[in-house]
Design an enzyme around this catalytic site. Structure first.
Site, PDB file in Angstrom:
ATOM      1  N   SER A 137       0.861  -1.178   0.000  1.00 17.63           N
ATOM      2  CA  SER A 137       0.000   0.000   0.000  1.00 17.63           C
ATOM      3  C   SER A 137       0.898   1.229   0.000  1.00 17.63           C
ATOM      4  CB  SER A 137      -0.896   0.009   1.238  1.00 17.63           C
ATOM      5  OG  SER A 137      -0.102   0.139   2.405  1.00 17.63           O
ATOM      6  N   LYS A 138       0.287   2.414  -0.015  1.00 22.24           N
ATOM      7  CA  LYS A 138       1.086   3.647  -0.058  1.00 22.24           C
ATOM      8  C   LYS A 138       2.006   3.780   1.141  1.00 22.24           C
ATOM      9  CE  LYS A 138      -1.616   6.543  -3.130  1.00 22.24           C
ATOM     10  NZ  LYS A 138      -2.371   7.799  -3.312  1.00 22.24           N
ATOM     11  N   ARG A 139       1.562   3.263   2.298  1.00 18.88           N
ATOM     12  CA  ARG A 139       2.412   3.398   3.486  1.00 18.88           C
ATOM     13  C   ARG A 139       3.671   2.526   3.365  1.00 18.88           C
ATOM     14  NH1 ARG A 139       1.700  -0.822   7.343  1.00 18.88           N
ATOM     15  NH2 ARG A 139       0.011  -2.227   6.754  1.00 18.88           N
TER      16      ARG A 139
END
Length: 467
Positions: A241-243
């Site tokens: 994911s973006k994190r």
């Protein structure tokens, strides 16, 4: 062997994300390894979500990574008539049929499947019905008449043989009621017409591969070779994911990663060659093969990426690195370095690049060059400029004034001699020196800083701080 043709086929609904970049790289390396062709196809049939901006970001992302493609990019939407032509041929040959199901009937099938705890499958109610029974005023879809018995086997270069029972694959729609083709049909027709021999993509497409194989066979096309690569996960093993780092290539460019380091890092996400970690692009082309792609998901790790990027920064020729760093310097300090400043940057570059993990850090190392007098120390540096330190600065000014040949080695020798004379540790002199000259507690090696600033600027800055 047939000439290898691979393709990268992103949808222009957003940036070129890191998983897509790796897929493009693997296809590019495989084709280049075999002296083949690497094609680019933009799958822009989702007209609501596809944007010209996203198309340009894909082009820019690939170019930044150093991935070039052969010929002009193919825009899938422009080939809709060709896709529909194949569907109509299947209709004429009895390999497809018109389906007049209403939205209510489909919803009923969906609810029944949900109640029985199974995936939704179209029940084939129009498969063998006479179109004369069609309700008035209903525009039909065209469904593929999928085989109902036996199995479809994907011979996959990464996953091995993957078997799908045909009874689990329903009659998929190949033309919508408005006559537009659907994804699986468009992909099959394009890959055939583009002469694609090997399809290398994420393993989330495995079920699509089964459906597409059936369509290839029904259309009388040769089924290409498949290689479905495990997806990239985050460092914690969860879906990326973006994190974790599921960002666009332009984000990595802005974060100061070098394209060569990014290529090397993406290559090692799911592919290996013994224990080799540092692999040049030339070496990657020579070595790359599908037999070394792993079956387990790779984990994206910023620590490894930063270490690798640091390695590439240290080993990039200074002229090349200066060119890469200049936009970061301009952005950070709001100025375009003149020739004299560029000469200073180049002089300190060999020392500065030893410590930098990315181009932003590297640009930060040159901050002292653009600082205006009197230097304003930050809070940490201020602690090294107390009264005792200022007294030492005055002594150092006297010592450095006597250095005739102004070099890093000579200024260091003078300050070392002073530390022995005054019976203080070198750090007790070097830290005030650094704070006074750069306004920071971290900088390139301090005597390199003195050499680059020159005698006049160095002594002036020290006088300011000691006053």
């Amino acid at each position: 062997m047939t000439k290898v043709v691979t393709r990268f086929a992103p949808s222009p609904t957003g940036y070129l994300h890191i998983g897509g970049a790796r897929t493009a790289l693997f296809n590019w390396l495989f084709s280049r390894h075999h002296g083949g062709t690497f094609l680019l196809r933009i799958e822009d049939t989702d007209r609501e979500r596809s944007t010209e901006d996203a198309v340009q970001k894909i082009f820019q992302g690939l170019k930044w990574l150093g991935i070039d493609w052969d010929g002009e990019p193919v825009m899938q939407f422009s080939r809709m008539n060709r896709h529909a032509e194949v569907a109509h041929k299947m209709l004429a040959e009895g390999k497809a049929y018109h389906c007049y199901c209403s939205p209510e009937e489909l919803e009923e099938m969906r609810n029944t499947a949900k109640a029985e705890g199974r995936p939704m499958r179209y029940d084939g109610r129009w498969r063998d019905r006479d179109p004369k029974d069609a309700p008035a005023g209903v525009k039909p879809v065209v469904r593929f008449k999928a085989p109902q018995t036996g199995s479809t086997v994907i011979k996959d270069h990464v996953q091995g043989d993957v078997t799908f029972q045909n009874e689990q694959l329903d009659d998929l729609i190949i033309l919508r009621s408005d006559g537009t083709p659907t994804y699986n049909l468009s992909v099959v027709v394009d890959d055939h017409d583009m002469g694609v021999t090997h399809i290398i993509r994420g393993d989330d497409h495995l079920t699509n591969a089964a459906r597409q194989t059936q369509l290839y066979i029904a259309a009388g096309f040769t089924v290409p070779d498949f290689a479905h690569i495990p997806l990239i996960h985050g460092s914690d093993g969860a879906k990326l994911s973006k994190r974790h780092g599921a960002l666009g290539t332009e984000a990595y460019a802005d974060m100061g990663y070098l394209p060569a380091a990014m290529r090397n890092y993406l290559l090692r996400l799911g592919w290996s060659h013994g224990d080799e970690e540092i692999i040049s692009t030339e070496q990657a082309i020579e070595w790359f093969g599908l037999d070394h792609v792993g079956r387990s998901p790779a984990r994206f790790d910023f620590v490894k990426l930063n270490n690798l990027n640091g390695h590439y920064i240290r080993h990039t020729p200074d002229d090349e690195l200066l060119t890469a760093a200049l936009p970061f310097i301009e952005k950070k300090f709001g100025l375009q370095p003149n020739q004299a400043q560029q000469a200073q940057i180049k002089a300190i570059l060999p020392a500065a690049k030893e410590r930098a993990k990315d181009l932003n850090e590297l640009a930060e190392a040159f901050a002292f060059l653009f600082a205006a007098r009197p230097i304003a120390p930050d809070a940490a540096a201020q602690k090294h400029l107390d009264d005792a330190a200022k007294a030492r600065l005055k002594t150092m000014i006297d010592t450095l004034t006597g250095v005739s040949d102004w070099t890093a080695a000579n200024t260091e020798a003078a300050i070392r001699a002073l530390s022995e004379t005054q019976q203080v540790k070198l750090g007790q002199l070097a830290q005030p020196l650094r704070a006074a000259l750069t306004g920071r507690t971290v900088s390139p090696p301090i005597f390199d800083v003195l050499a680059v600033l020159g005698r006049e600027e160095t002594l002036a800055r020290l006088s300011d701080a000691a006053a």
